[in-house]
Design a protein around this motif. Structure first.
Motif, PDB file in Angstrom:
ATOM      1  N   TYR A  46      11.656 -70.972  15.252  1.00  0.00           N
ATOM      2  CA  TYR A  46      10.625 -70.733  14.236  1.00  0.00           C
ATOM      3  C   TYR A  46       9.970 -69.359  14.421  1.00  0.00           C
ATOM      4  N   ILE A  47       9.825 -68.934  15.666  1.00  0.00           N
ATOM      5  CA  ILE A  47       9.270 -67.601  15.925  1.00  0.00           C
ATOM      6  C   ILE A  47      10.197 -66.524  15.368  1.00  0.00           C
ATOM      7  N   LEU A  48      11.508 -66.698  15.557  1.00  0.00           N
ATOM      8  CA  LEU A  48      12.464 -65.731  15.010  1.00  0.00           C
ATOM      9  C   LEU A  48      12.395 -65.702  13.488  1.00  0.00           C
ATOM     10  N   LEU A  49      12.321 -66.882  12.874  1.00  0.00           N
ATOM     11  CA  LEU A  49      12.188 -66.936  11.419  1.00  0.00           C
ATOM     12  C   LEU A  49      10.914 -66.232  10.966  1.00  0.00           C
ATOM     13  N   PHE A  50       9.841 -66.437  11.713  1.00  0.00           N
ATOM     14  CA  PHE A  50       8.562 -65.793  11.380  1.00  0.00           C
ATOM     15  C   PHE A  50       8.689 -64.265  11.455  1.00  0.00           C
ATOM     16  N   LEU A  51       9.295 -63.775  12.536  1.00  0.00           N
ATOM     17  CA  LEU A  51       9.396 -62.331  12.739  1.00  0.00           C
ATOM     18  C   LEU A  51      10.262 -61.661  11.672  1.00  0.00           C
ATOM     19  N   VAL A  52      11.304 -62.347  11.223  1.00  0.00           N
ATOM     20  CA  VAL A  52      12.232 -61.736  10.270  1.00  0.00           C
ATOM     21  C   VAL A  52      11.800 -61.979   8.825  1.00  0.00           C
ATOM     22  N   TYR A  53      11.571 -63.247   8.470  1.00  0.00           N
ATOM     23  CA  TYR A  53      11.384 -63.590   7.058  1.00  0.00           C
ATOM     24  C   TYR A  53       9.919 -63.610   6.629  1.00  0.00           C
ATOM     25  N   THR A  54       9.023 -64.108   7.482  1.00  0.00           N
ATOM     26  CA  THR A  54       7.609 -64.131   7.097  1.00  0.00           C
ATOM     27  C   THR A  54       7.067 -62.712   6.985  1.00  0.00           C
ATOM     28  N   THR A  55       7.475 -61.844   7.915  1.00  0.00           N
ATOM     29  CA  THR A  55       7.033 -60.447   7.830  1.00  0.00           C
ATOM     30  C   THR A  55       7.624 -59.755   6.600  1.00  0.00           C
ATOM     31  N   THR A  56       8.841 -60.158   6.205  1.00  0.00           N
ATOM     32  CA  THR A  56       9.433 -59.611   4.977  1.00  0.00           C
ATOM     33  C   THR A  56       8.583 -59.968   3.764  1.00  0.00           C
ATOM     34  N   LEU A  57       8.131 -61.224   3.711  1.00  0.00           N
ATOM     35  CA  LEU A  57       7.255 -61.630   2.611  1.00  0.00           C
ATOM     36  C   LEU A  57       5.927 -60.881   2.662  1.00  0.00           C
ATOM     37  N   ALA A  58       5.445 -60.601   3.867  1.00  0.00           N
ATOM     38  CA  ALA A  58       4.134 -59.957   4.015  1.00  0.00           C
ATOM     39  C   ALA A  58       4.116 -58.543   3.441  1.00  0.00           C
ATOM     40  N   VAL A  59       5.261 -57.853   3.474  1.00  0.00           N
ATOM     41  CA  VAL A  59       5.285 -56.466   2.984  1.00  0.00           C
ATOM     42  C   VAL A  59       5.714 -56.371   1.524  1.00  0.00           C
ATOM     43  N   ARG A  60       6.058 -57.508   0.919  1.00  0.00           N
ATOM     44  CA  ARG A  60       6.433 -57.483  -0.492  1.00  0.00           C
ATOM     45  C   ARG A  60       5.202 -57.317  -1.373  1.00  0.00           C
ATOM     46  N   GLN A  61       5.460 -56.884  -2.589  1.00  0.00           N
ATOM     47  CA  GLN A  61       4.380 -56.675  -3.553  1.00  0.00           C
ATOM     48  C   GLN A  61       4.451 -57.733  -4.654  1.00  0.00           C
ATOM     49  N   GLY A  62       3.325 -57.945  -5.333  1.00  0.00           N
ATOM     50  CA  GLY A  62       3.293 -58.811  -6.493  1.00  0.00           C
ATOM     51  C   GLY A  62       3.304 -60.288  -6.152  1.00  0.00           C
ATOM     52  N   GLU A  63       3.905 -61.077  -7.028  1.00  0.00           N
ATOM     53  CA  GLU A  63       3.867 -62.531  -6.891  1.00  0.00           C
ATOM     54  C   GLU A  63       4.733 -63.045  -5.744  1.00  0.00           C
ATOM     55  N   GLU A  64       5.643 -62.224  -5.225  1.00  0.00           N
ATOM     56  CA  GLU A  64       6.485 -62.636  -4.108  1.00  0.00           C
ATOM     57  C   GLU A  64       5.882 -62.259  -2.767  1.00  0.00           C
ATOM     58  N   ASN A  65       4.652 -61.773  -2.774  1.00  0.00           N
ATOM     59  CA  ASN A  65       3.956 -61.452  -1.540  1.00  0.00           C
ATOM     60  C   ASN A  65       3.530 -62.730  -0.822  1.00  0.00           C
ATOM     61  N   LEU A  66       3.418 -62.645   0.500  1.00  0.00           N
ATOM     62  CA  LEU A  66       3.076 -63.805   1.316  1.00  0.00           C
ATOM     63  C   LEU A  66       1.768 -64.449   0.881  1.00  0.00           C
ATOM     64  N   LEU A  67       0.737 -63.653   0.674  1.00  0.00           N
ATOM     65  CA  LEU A  67      -0.570 -64.203   0.307  1.00  0.00           C
ATOM     66  C   LEU A  67      -0.529 -64.861  -1.074  1.00  0.00           C
ATOM     67  N   ALA A  68       0.231 -64.269  -2.001  1.00  0.00           N
ATOM     68  CA  ALA A  68       0.339 -64.856  -3.341  1.00  0.00           C
ATOM     69  C   ALA A  68       1.051 -66.202  -3.289  1.00  0.00           C
ATOM     70  N   ILE A  69       2.076 -66.305  -2.462  1.00  0.00           N
ATOM     71  CA  ILE A  69       2.802 -67.569  -2.323  1.00  0.00           C
ATOM     72  C   ILE A  69       1.907 -68.622  -1.681  1.00  0.00           C
ATOM     73  N   LEU A  70       1.186 -68.237  -0.632  1.00  0.00           N
ATOM     74  CA  LEU A  70       0.287 -69.176   0.044  1.00  0.00           C
ATOM     75  C   LEU A  70      -0.813 -69.652  -0.900  1.00  0.00           C
ATOM     76  N   LYS A  71      -1.303 -68.763  -1.737  1.00  0.00           N
ATOM     77  CA  LYS A  71      -2.366 -69.141  -2.672  1.00  0.00           C
ATOM     78  C   LYS A  71      -1.895 -70.197  -3.653  1.00  0.00           C
ATOM     79  N   ARG A  72      -0.620 -70.124  -4.073  1.00  0.00           N
ATOM     80  CA  ARG A  72      -0.117 -71.046  -5.093  1.00  0.00           C
ATOM     81  C   ARG A  72       0.340 -72.378  -4.510  1.00  0.00           C
TER      82      ARG A  72
END
Length: 353
Positions: A46-72
């Motif tokens: 899970y840590i590896l998934l976090f480092l690779v994919y969660t950080t990828t979502l964190a740097v995205r813009q718009g509705e595919e951003n990590l915070l936007a997904i968490l909000k919905r």
């Protein structure tokens, strides 16, 4: 067509080989080095998934951003993350109470779970050939279990066999729920979103479970380079499995993937013939080819959805705009999802609330 069929089966076998690697490294850790740390091993993944994919979502813009997904839909992913963690834990824990044969047979319970959930929630409809293929695959598993009995590979304490069997059934049920949710997400949202959210909530809750249940076991591990290498190998195989499974599920289906994974125990057994000097039986080869025949049968014919996917997606996206069709317009036929991942038309990306 035959090329697509063979590709579908081959992709599933790649997943089985990764599971074989997971099983072999776990066996060495628990039996040779007495490192009984299933929660810690999952935590590393899970840590590896976090480092690779969660950080990828964190740097995205718009509705595919990590915070936007968490909000919905943060609470949905939180529940899915807990389900995934406990599915892994229950099946691994079951080996302490019941026999290897029981685990292999009862773990097949994931198949009817996936079929029922796909039928009611993904609206997938099957044909007779699909059920024939499923039955053939399960017969292959029964053949392997019979071979285990004949050669004396019924490993496990067996003193609390009922507890172990219930743990396997519980784990298989949770696996089925997780796989169907995964198919829904990778088809309608994105693979990166699924893996990023699993990495986020999986790291958090497995870390809590590790601190509560397994911190003493972790202190007992006799750390050296060999154990470190085994943990690295386990984590690499698990990370590869999680990263590649959404690709295969989108190409095929959750049901097809779970049928493909039935061969994983056989790959582990074939490796065990050389590494652990297991006894061989011709029934193992019969079991392997029986499962492959079942997979070919299942993958040879397309499944279909019960209604137009656009209507289904509108139902799942109540906040989206509803377009009134003219009374004279005719609803287009349903998109056919095949077991090879082909569709009769390309679907636009739809945001799901």
């Amino acid at each position: 067509m035959m090329g697509d069929l063979l590709l579908s089966v081959a992709l599933g076998q790649v997943l089985s080989l990764l599971i074989c690697g997971i099983g072999l490294t776990s066996k060495y850790l628990s039996e040779d080095f007495h490192a009984n740390t299933p929660v810690f091993q999952s935590f590393l993944n899970y840590i590896l998934l976090f480092l690779v994919y969660t950080t990828t979502l964190a740097v995205r813009q718009g509705e595919e951003n990590l915070l936007a997904i968490l909000k919905r839909r943060w609470w949905k992913y939180m529940i899915l993350g807990i389900i995934d963690i406990e599915a892994n834990y229950l099946v691994v824990k079951a080996y302490q109470y019941t026999t290897l044969t029981s685990v292999q047979l009862l773990d097949c319970f994931v198949i009817p779970v996936v079929i029922l959930l796909s039928w009611f929630f993904l609206l997938v409809r099957y044909k007779a050939v699909h059920f024939i293929g499923i039955v053939v695959c399960i017969l292959g598993m029964g053949c392997m279990a019979g071979a285990d009995v004949l050669v004396g590979r019924q490993q496990g304490a067996g003193e609390n066999k009922l507890i172990g069997d219930l743990l396997v059934l519980g784990g298989a049920t949770l696996y089925g729920i997780s796989n169907v949710c995964e198919e829904y997400i990778v088809r309608n949202l994105s693979r990166v979103e699924f893996l990023g959210m699993i990495g986020l909530f999986g790291s958090f809750f497995s870390g809590i479970q590790l601190a509560i249940m397994e911190h003493k076991e972790l202190l007992k591990v006799p750390w050296d380079w060999q154990i470190g290498l085994l943990y690295v190998g386990f984590s690499a195989c698990m990370f590869g499995l999680y990263s590649f499974m959404p690709v295969v599920i989108k190409k095929t289906s959750a049901t097809a993937v779970n049928l493909s994974l039935l061969t994983a125990d056989l790959y582990s057994l074939f490796c065990g013939l050389f590494l652990f000097h297991y006894k061989f039986s011709g029934l193992y080869l019969l079991s392997f080819f029986t499962i492959l025949v079942g997979l070919m049968l299942y993958s040879s014919t397309s499944t279909y959805v019960a209604q137009d996917p656009r209507v289904y997606k509108q139902f799942r996206n109540p906040s989206g705009p509803v377009v009134d069709l003219p009374a004279t317009s005719q609803m287009e036929p349903s998109v056919t999802y095949t077991s090879l991942g082909q569709e009769t038309e390309e679907e636009p990306h739809v945001r799901v609330a």
